[in-house]
Design an enzyme around this catalytic site. Structure first.
Site, PDB file in Angstrom:
ATOM      1  CB  CYS A 118      -0.961  -0.008   1.177  1.00  0.00           C
ATOM      2  SG  CYS A 118      -2.137  -1.360   1.053  1.00  0.00           S
ATOM      3  CG  HIS A 259      -3.156   3.335   1.642  1.00  0.00           C
ATOM      4  ND1 HIS A 259      -3.563   2.878   0.406  1.00  0.00           N
ATOM      5  CD2 HIS A 259      -3.284   2.289   2.503  1.00  0.00           C
ATOM      6  CE1 HIS A 259      -3.918   1.610   0.524  1.00  0.00           C
ATOM      7  NE2 HIS A 259      -3.760   1.230   1.774  1.00  0.00           N
ATOM      8  CG  ASN A 289      -6.522  -0.993   0.579  1.00  0.00           C
ATOM      9  OD1 ASN A 289      -5.830  -0.563  -0.347  1.00  0.00           O
ATOM     10  ND2 ASN A 289      -6.000  -1.412   1.714  1.00  0.00           N
TER      11      ASN A 289
END
Ligand code: UT7
Length: 334
Positions: A118, A259, A289
């Site tokens: 990520c 993020h 995500n």
């Protein structure tokens, strides 16, 4: 680690791609023991985009790259390097960057994949900025692309509700003398957290076998709580440290693009930083995500909404599997 750094590289264009097919919380209610309310309350996610079976990471990366190149009005042959940030490459090798280079017709570009989960896109931006600052290459395409749906266990309600598929690309180019772009970064790795979030099998430690498949080791495994706490404290601390060492506060930045892993993580980070939510981009409700793609997707939405304009100070921040941690400070370039 980072170092004080100024100018020389700027962001000149962006492009994104998400598959048209959408998996809603209501769809997931039929697949695992969950509810729309639980997912919305605990994560903020309402839907995620899912790639059709024939679409892989390089396909989404190419589409995002084409949008960025068209926005800048340059052919792919002008690119000098391509960095694809991903944990879901089409295959181990050749790298996804090679596949993207070929499909774009970017003759003259070298490239490589970057694995930082990520934090991938933030690491990719740091890398591109330093490459460009060295003088050559002058035009670097940074792509964050992940097809998370291919490594999710749709019987595990704790992970399958979180992730989606997508891609986004920034073009990083040489800045003119005196022109501000890349300002500073702080990236870290804490490998002691490696077990908290991983795909255990498929590599040289645990090559694919009937046993690894039976044990579902080719899927995302996560200790959600542990990752949650680490993400909140590290994203906040790193962002704060980066601002402080540049003599800045949250009042100086136009936008924080974090993020998108969990809306509660983003809210907690904003609270710790003392930044008001109207300066924080949140679009997790729409995409979930998407790992390396969340930051370009969130940035694209902010630009579309008129929340990010040329000359604005923008802070990108992420925490991911590894653990990896990254923050980048840029003056927005277009
Ligand atoms: O991108 C970087 C990496 N990822 C992240 O940053 C994610 C970080 N972690 C998280 O976002 C959160 O930890 C999760 C969303 C994964 C989980 O939320 P949580 O509030 O930490 O829940 P939990 O894991 O503590 O679980 C609470 C309860 C458990 O039930 P019991 O044991 O209390 O009876 C879970 O079994 O919620 C249950 N649960 C669910 N219930 C309904 C877990 N997943 C679900 C679900 N639907 N999908």
């Amino acid at each position: 680690m980072g170092k004080s750094f100024s100018g020389k590289a700027k962001i000149t264009a962006l492009g994104c791609f998400t598959p048209s097919s959408v998996l809603t919380n209501q769809d997931l209610e039929k697949m695992v023991d969950t509810s729309d309310q639980w997912i919305v309350d605990r994560t903020g996610i309402r839907q995620r985009h899912i790639a059709p079976p024939e679409m892989a990471t390089s396909d989404m990366a190419v589409e995002a790259a084409k949008v960025a190149l068209a926005a800048r009005g340059i052919p792919a042959t002008d690119l000098h390097a391509i960095i694809v940030c991903t944990v879901t490459p089409d295959m181990f090798f050749p790298s996804t960057a090679c596949l993207v280079q070929d499909r774009l017709g970017a003759r003259g570009a070298f490239g490589f994949d970057l694995i930082a989960a990520c934090s991938g896109f933030v690491y990719g931006l740091t890398t591109a900025a330093h490459l460009v600052a060295s003088g050559e290459p002058k035009k670097v395409l940074v792509v964050g692309a992940d097809t998370m749906s291919r490594i999710l266990n749709y019987e595990d309600r704790a992970t399958c509700i979180l992730f989606g598929d997508g891609a986004g690309a920034f073009l990083v180019e040489t800045a003119a003398d005196g022109e501000e772009g890349f300002l500073d970064y702080l990236n870290e790795v804490d490998g002691s957290g490696g077990d908290a979030l991983k795909m255990p099998a498929g590599g040289s430690r645990m090559p694919p076998s009937h046993a690894t498949i039976d044990q579902k080791l080719h899927y995302v495994h996560q200790e959600g709580n542990q990752v949650f706490k680490y993400a909140v404290s590290k994203m906040a601390d790193t962002s704060k440290a980066l601002l402080e060492r540049n003599g800045l506060t949250v009042d100086d930045i136009a936008l924080l693009v974090p993020h998108q892993a969990n809306q509660r993580i983003i809210h907690a980070v904003a609270e710790r930083l003392g930044i008001s939510l109207d300066k924080v981009v949140i679009n997790i409700h729409e995409y979930g995500n998407t790992t390396a793609a969340t930051i370009p997707l969130a940035t694209r939405d902010a630009v579309r909404q008129g929340r990010l304009k040329k000359g604005d100070l923008v802070l990108f921040a992420a925490v991911g599997a590894g653990y990896t941690v990254g923050a980048n400070l840029w003056r927005w370039g277009f």
